[in-house]
Write a protein that holds these residues in place. Sequence first.
Motif, short mmCIF file in Angstrom:
data_model
loop_
_atom_site.label_atom_id
_atom_site.label_comp_id
_atom_site.label_asym_id
_atom_site.label_seq_id
_atom_site.Cartn_x
_atom_site.Cartn_y
_atom_site.Cartn_z
N LEU A 1 5.46 8.69 -6.31
CA LEU A 1 5.51 7.41 -6.45
C LEU A 1 4.75 7.03 -5.16
O LEU A 1 4.12 6.02 -5.10
N GLN A 2 4.95 8.01 -3.91
CA GLN A 2 4.42 7.30 -2.71
C GLN A 2 2.83 7.58 -2.58
O GLN A 2 2.43 8.63 -3.11
N ALA A 3 2.23 6.68 -1.78
CA ALA A 3 0.80 6.85 -1.75
C ALA A 3 0.82 7.87 -0.80
O ALA A 3 -0.26 8.88 -0.84
N GLU A 4 1.46 8.28 0.18
CA GLU A 4 1.71 9.35 1.42
C GLU A 4 2.92 9.87 0.98
O GLU A 4 3.65 9.40 1.71
N PRO A 5 3.18 10.86 0.32
CA PRO A 5 4.08 11.45 -0.04
C PRO A 5 5.26 11.89 1.00
O PRO A 5 4.56 12.66 1.98
N ASP A 6 6.30 11.39 1.51
CA ASP A 6 7.22 11.82 2.39
C ASP A 6 8.62 11.64 1.87
O ASP A 6 9.49 10.92 2.48
N GLY A 15 0.78 -1.18 0.22
CA GLY A 15 0.11 0.04 -0.05
C GLY A 15 0.69 1.33 0.03
O GLY A 15 0.26 2.33 0.35
N GLU A 16 2.24 1.09 -0.40
CA GLU A 16 2.65 2.52 -0.60
C GLU A 16 2.98 3.14 -1.79
O GLU A 16 3.47 4.03 -1.77
N LEU A 17 2.43 2.51 -2.74
CA LEU A 17 2.46 3.28 -4.10
C LEU A 17 1.09 4.15 -3.92
O LEU A 17 0.16 3.79 -3.88
N ALA A 18 1.29 5.23 -4.83
CA ALA A 18 0.18 6.05 -5.23
C ALA A 18 -0.59 5.35 -6.19
O ALA A 18 -0.21 4.38 -7.17
N GLU A 19 -1.84 5.76 -6.23
CA GLU A 19 -2.86 5.05 -7.12
C GLU A 19 -2.62 5.31 -8.56
O GLU A 19 -2.13 6.44 -8.96
N GLN A 32 17.96 15.22 -5.23
CA GLN A 32 17.09 16.20 -5.58
C GLN A 32 16.00 15.54 -6.81
O GLN A 32 14.75 15.74 -6.56
N TRP A 33 16.73 14.69 -7.41
CA TRP A 33 15.78 13.92 -8.45
C TRP A 33 14.69 12.90 -7.72
O TRP A 33 13.83 12.81 -8.06
N TRP A 34 15.35 12.39 -6.58
CA TRP A 34 14.34 11.31 -5.88
C TRP A 34 13.32 12.01 -5.26
O TRP A 34 12.06 11.62 -5.04
#
Length: 239
Positions: free
Chosen positions: A190-195, A140-144, A181-183
Motif C-alpha cells: 500500500l505505501q508509496a515508501e514502504p515502512d 502521496g502516501e499510496l503506492a502507484e 503480521q497481516w498488516w
Amino acid sequence: MQDRARVTRKVLLESAAHLFVERGYAGTSVNDISDHSGKTSGAIYFHYSSKEKLALAVVREQFATWPQLAAVYAAPGVPPLEKLVVLSFRVAQSLSEDVLARAGARLWAERRAIEAPVPTPFGAWALACARLLAQARTRGELAEGVEPSATAVALVCGFFGHCTLTDEMPGRRGWTERLEQWWRLVLASLQAEPDPAGLLARARARIPAQTDASSADALSRQAAAERRPAVGHGMTKGR
C-alpha cells in the motif's frame, strides 16, 4: 424501557450470544437460552417473539458499536493510513474479545439459516476504508496504481477473513501478533515508501492497552461455563 426490563434484555442478549458462539444458530434453542440465562421461556418470548428476533437483536447490538469504534476515523492530525490500522485493531479486538461481537460475526456467517435479513457492517467498513485510502493518496502516501474503492473492498474481505480464521490457525500466536503480521504484508504493497514497521509502531502508540484474546477469551468462556446451570441432554434444538 423500565430498568428491570432493560436488565432482563441485557441478560438474554448476553446468554444468547454465548450460546450462539459455542453452538451456532441452529444448535441453540430457546430452552437452552432459558437455562443459560435463568429466565423462563415466557420471559424470552415476552421480550423477543422468536429465536430469530433474538438473534437479530444480538447482531444489531454488535453493529451498534461501529460508530464508537470508528470515532478514531474523525480524529484530526492522524495520518490516514495510521487511522486505518488503529481502526482495524479496535474492530479486531471487539471481534476477538466481546461475546456479542463474536456472536454477531458467527450469526452473520450463518445468515442463510435465519429467515430474515441480517444486518451487515461491511458497506460502512468499506466506505470508511475507501475514504481513508483516498486521503492517503492525496497526501502521496499510496503506492502507484492503488485505487481506493477497489482496494478498500479487498482489505475489508481480507481483514474479516483474517479475524474469522485466526483462532482456527495452528500455533500459539495471539490475534494482535497475527494482525500485525497481516498488516506488514499489506502495507508493503500500500505505501508509496514502504515502512510497515514504522507505521505499525506509530499506530500501536495510539491504541489503548489490549488484552490478548488467547487468554482473556478463554477465561471469559470458563467463567461463563461456571456460572450457568447444566443444560439438559436430549433437549430438542428447535426454534
